[in-house]
Design a protein around this motif. Structure first.
Motif, PDB file in Angstrom:
ATOM      1  N   PRO A   1      58.289  36.423  21.885  1.00 20.57           N
ATOM      2  CA  PRO A   1      58.106  35.802  23.473  1.00 20.57           C
ATOM      3  C   PRO A   1      56.718  35.053  23.441  1.00 20.57           C
ATOM      4  O   PRO A   1      55.766  35.498  22.611  1.00 20.57           O
ATOM      5  N   ASP A   2      56.508  34.227  24.296  1.00 20.34           N
ATOM      6  CA  ASP A   2      55.217  33.595  24.770  1.00 20.34           C
ATOM      7  C   ASP A   2      54.478  34.773  25.341  1.00 20.34           C
ATOM      8  O   ASP A   2      55.251  35.506  26.146  1.00 20.34           O
ATOM      9  N   ILE A   3      53.302  35.050  25.156  1.00 28.02           N
ATOM     10  CA  ILE A   3      52.539  36.028  25.823  1.00 28.02           C
ATOM     11  C   ILE A   3      51.364  35.563  26.651  1.00 28.02           C
ATOM     12  O   ILE A   3      50.581  34.577  26.373  1.00 28.02           O
ATOM     13  N   TYR A   4      51.288  35.727  27.965  1.00 27.83           N
ATOM     14  CA  TYR A   4      50.129  35.734  28.816  1.00 27.83           C
ATOM     15  C   TYR A   4      49.548  36.550  29.250  1.00 27.83           C
ATOM     16  O   TYR A   4      50.031  37.745  29.916  1.00 27.83           O
ATOM     17  N   PHE A   5      48.177  36.735  29.158  1.00 22.29           N
ATOM     18  CA  PHE A   5      47.353  37.793  29.556  1.00 22.29           C
ATOM     19  C   PHE A   5      46.614  37.028  30.545  1.00 22.29           C
ATOM     20  O   PHE A   5      45.581  36.576  30.433  1.00 22.29           O
ATOM     21  N   LEU A   6      46.918  37.634  32.047  1.00 25.52           N
ATOM     22  CA  LEU A   6      46.188  37.049  33.220  1.00 25.52           C
ATOM     23  C   LEU A   6      45.213  38.152  33.676  1.00 25.52           C
ATOM     24  O   LEU A   6      45.554  39.357  34.013  1.00 25.52           O
ATOM     25  N   LEU A   7      43.939  37.798  33.954  1.00 27.86           N
ATOM     26  CA  LEU A   7      42.964  39.073  34.558  1.00 27.86           C
ATOM     27  C   LEU A   7      42.534  38.297  35.706  1.00 27.86           C
ATOM     28  O   LEU A   7      41.692  37.288  35.843  1.00 27.86           O
ATOM     29  N   PHE A   8      42.714  38.951  36.876  1.00 27.60           N
ATOM     30  CA  PHE A   8      42.029  38.534  38.125  1.00 27.60           C
ATOM     31  C   PHE A   8      40.726  39.405  38.148  1.00 27.60           C
ATOM     32  O   PHE A   8      40.910  40.857  38.661  1.00 27.60           O
ATOM     33  N   ASP A   9      39.516  39.020  37.780  1.00 27.76           N
ATOM     34  CA  ASP A   9      38.454  39.572  37.411  1.00 27.76           C
ATOM     35  C   ASP A   9      37.754  39.959  38.969  1.00 27.76           C
ATOM     36  O   ASP A   9      37.731  39.256  39.900  1.00 27.76           O
ATOM     37  N   GLU A  10      37.362  41.267  39.052  1.00 28.93           N
ATOM     38  CA  GLU A  10      36.715  41.912  40.125  1.00 28.93           C
ATOM     39  C   GLU A  10      37.898  41.675  41.539  1.00 28.93           C
ATOM     40  O   GLU A  10      37.403  41.478  42.403  1.00 28.93           O
ATOM     41  N   TYR A  11      39.111  41.913  41.056  1.00 24.85           N
ATOM     42  CA  TYR A  11      40.004  42.132  42.130  1.00 24.85           C
ATOM     43  C   TYR A  11      40.979  43.201  41.843  1.00 24.85           C
ATOM     44  O   TYR A  11      41.505  43.462  40.858  1.00 24.85           O
ATOM     45  N   THR A  12      41.033  43.976  42.892  1.00 23.94           N
ATOM     46  CA  THR A  12      41.536  45.485  42.749  1.00 23.94           C
ATOM     47  C   THR A  12      43.153  45.352  42.709  1.00 23.94           C
ATOM     48  O   THR A  12      43.493  44.353  43.258  1.00 23.94           O
ATOM     49  N   ASN A  13      43.738  46.553  42.779  1.00 28.04           N
ATOM     50  CA  ASN A  13      45.062  46.716  42.748  1.00 28.04           C
ATOM     51  C   ASN A  13      45.654  46.331  44.232  1.00 28.04           C
ATOM     52  O   ASN A  13      44.801  46.580  45.200  1.00 28.04           O
ATOM     53  N   ASN A  14      47.090  46.219  44.632  1.00 30.14           N
ATOM     54  CA  ASN A  14      47.712  46.124  45.838  1.00 30.14           C
ATOM     55  C   ASN A  14      47.257  47.200  46.684  1.00 30.14           C
ATOM     56  O   ASN A  14      47.074  47.118  47.941  1.00 30.14           O
ATOM     57  N   LYS A  15      47.590  48.292  46.098  1.00 33.12           N
ATOM     58  CA  LYS A  15      47.117  49.815  46.988  1.00 33.12           C
ATOM     59  C   LYS A  15      45.783  49.668  47.687  1.00 33.12           C
ATOM     60  O   LYS A  15      45.546  50.288  48.833  1.00 33.12           O
ATOM     61  N   THR A  16      44.761  49.489  46.813  1.00 33.40           N
ATOM     62  CA  THR A  16      43.527  49.284  47.283  1.00 33.40           C
ATOM     63  C   THR A  16      43.210  48.294  48.383  1.00 33.40           C
ATOM     64  O   THR A  16      42.559  48.609  49.171  1.00 33.40           O
ATOM     65  N   LEU A  17      43.747  47.083  47.944  1.00 35.46           N
ATOM     66  CA  LEU A  17      43.383  46.055  48.800  1.00 35.46           C
ATOM     67  C   LEU A  17      44.183  46.386  50.338  1.00 35.46           C
ATOM     68  O   LEU A  17      43.650  46.075  51.253  1.00 35.46           O
ATOM     69  N   LYS A  18      45.376  47.121  50.140  1.00 39.63           N
ATOM     70  CA  LYS A  18      46.132  47.535  51.530  1.00 39.63           C
ATOM     71  C   LYS A  18      45.313  48.464  52.126  1.00 39.63           C
ATOM     72  O   LYS A  18      45.114  48.380  53.442  1.00 39.63           O
ATOM     73  N   LYS A  19      44.798  49.280  51.400  1.00 38.39           N
ATOM     74  CA  LYS A  19      44.171  50.852  52.058  1.00 38.39           C
ATOM     75  C   LYS A  19      42.689  50.197  52.796  1.00 38.39           C
ATOM     76  O   LYS A  19      42.620  50.638  53.765  1.00 38.39           O
ATOM     77  N   ILE A  20      41.849  49.433  51.830  1.00 40.85           N
ATOM     78  CA  ILE A  20      40.560  49.248  52.249  1.00 40.85           C
ATOM     79  C   ILE A  20      40.248  48.121  53.076  1.00 40.85           C
ATOM     80  O   ILE A  20      39.667  48.021  54.184  1.00 40.85           O
ATOM     81  N   TRP A  21      41.067  47.088  52.774  1.00 36.47           N
ATOM     82  CA  TRP A  21      40.837  45.828  53.263  1.00 36.47           C
ATOM     83  C   TRP A  21      42.077  45.331  54.334  1.00 36.47           C
ATOM     84  O   TRP A  21      41.829  44.334  54.982  1.00 36.47           O
ATOM     85  N   GLY A  22      42.951  46.089  54.157  1.00 36.36           N
ATOM     86  CA  GLY A  22      44.249  45.568  55.198  1.00 36.36           C
ATOM     87  C   GLY A  22      44.897  44.384  54.674  1.00 36.36           C
ATOM     88  O   GLY A  22      45.418  43.777  55.603  1.00 36.36           O
ATOM     89  N   TYR A  23      44.756  44.069  53.473  1.00 36.04           N
ATOM     90  CA  TYR A  23      45.238  42.869  52.913  1.00 36.04           C
ATOM     91  C   TYR A  23      46.578  43.107  52.015  1.00 36.04           C
ATOM     92  O   TYR A  23      46.626  43.799  50.992  1.00 36.04           O
ATOM     93  N   ASP A  24      47.608  42.224  52.470  1.00 37.34           N
ATOM     94  CA  ASP A  24      48.851  42.430  51.496  1.00 37.34           C
ATOM     95  C   ASP A  24      48.830  41.442  50.543  1.00 37.34           C
ATOM     96  O   ASP A  24      49.102  40.008  51.070  1.00 37.34           O
TER      97      ASP A  24
END
Length: 343
Positions: free
Chosen positions: A177-200
């Protein structure tokens, strides 16, 4: 007064300064950069020397005056750090106090040397001997650095045991398979974004999941710098504690950066015939991707930032940067405190 001078010491001082700087980030500072600054330093030093001779200042006194001035200019940053430590980083540690003070001391020293009828002859051979000694010690350090470089090639992971043991199953390319490694640098996971920033953030992650990307749900980071974390990931191992992952250690940061493109994962993929693309703002051994490289300033600015002109220049830049960014400081502090107590 005997016809002895500190000219050898004066000549060796820039050589020691440049070699010492090169050894700090051995293998990362380009030789052309060292030669560029050597040309300017020796050029200014030679011009100053002949100007003082034209002013009828004897050669021995000229060398004795230029040596401390050159030392102050070249090693200003470490001198300033020592001065700040001695003065407990108080108000008198600032440039506007230190610079006039040291300039006055150097002026008084030059005046005293010029007016002196006799200068102790032992000063010259002692100064020459000291400079020869420190330069020789720096040469030994350079030889040791060469030996280390041959072993680790400036990689934070010099060994590749997984690659050495890996045996390809020789599958057809169509099954790989083709392999893609995407890094959202300084970008936290969904749970933390929702809990702290209220962002979905699920719109992005759901799209990735539908396109067969694997997304860890509870992501955490072992290291506080991207180059350490990704080097660890691609090498499938933790960083050796003896090496460390200090974000203030420029040499280790650059070695970790090297490991982003020279690691176990990429070596195994190359054995499988994969074409690897590297699209990230880090210098790499794979391709020139047209991006600015994040850590390039370290080897580029290492030599000038230790000097008086370089230190003043960066202080002016930081002063302007502070002027235009201070309006955001309080907001950032509030966010930081909020994350600390709610995460």
């Amino acid at each position: 007064m005997k016809k002895t001078t500190a000219l050898p010491a004066l000549f060796l001082l820039p050589a020691f300064f440049l070699l010492h700087s090169y050894n700090q980030l051995f293998g990362f500072v380009p030789a052309k950069t060292v030669l560029f600054y050597a040309f300017w330093i020796y050029g200014v030093l030679a011009a100053s020397y002949f100007i003082m001779l034209r002013l009828k200042i004897p050669a021995p006194k000229t060398t004795l005056i230029l040596f401390p001035i050159s030392f102050f200019i070249l090693f200003f940053a470490p001198l300033h750090d020592a001065y700040r430590a001695i003065t407990f980083d108080s108000a008198i540690s600032r440039y506007w106090v230190m610079l006039p003070l040291f300039c006055l001391l150097l002026l008084l020293l030059a005046r005293k040397i010029i007016r002196a009828k006799n200068i102790p002859s032992k000063i010259f051979p002692l100064l020459n001997l000291v400079m020869a000694g420190v330069l020789i010690s720096e040469l030994f350090i350079a030889f040791n650095k060469v030996s280390e470089y041959k072993k680790n090639h400036n990689l934070i992971y010099p060994q590749k045991p997984l690659t050495e043991k890996y045996v390809s199953p020789n599958l057809p390319d169509s099954s790989k398979p083709d392999i893609y490694f995407l890094l959202f640098d300084e970008y936290t996971n969904n749970k933390t974004l929702k809990k702290i920033w209220g962002y979905d953030n699920s719109k992005i992650t759901d799209w990735l999941s539908k396109n067969d990307f694997y997304i860890p749900s509870d992501t955490r980071c072992n290291y506080s710098f991207t180059v350490y974390s990704i080097s660890s990931t691609f090498n499938m191992d933790y960083i050796d504690k003896k090496i460390g992952w200090d974000g203030t250690n420029d040499f280790n940061l650059l070695k970790a950066q090297n490991s982003l493109s020279n690691n176990e994962t990429f070596s195994i993929l190359k054995k499988e015939g994969y074409l690897i693309r590297f699209i990230a703002p880090f210098k790499n051994t794979i391709e020139k991707n047209g991006l600015e490289y994040f850590f390039d300033f370290m080897p580029d600015d290492l030599i000038p930032l230790q000097t008086l002109p370089g230190s003043i220049s960066i202080s002016i830049d930081r002063g302007l940067e502070f002027k235009y960014s201070q309006v955001y400081d309080e907001d950032l502090k509030r966010k930081y405190q909020y994350i600390r107590f709610t995460a």
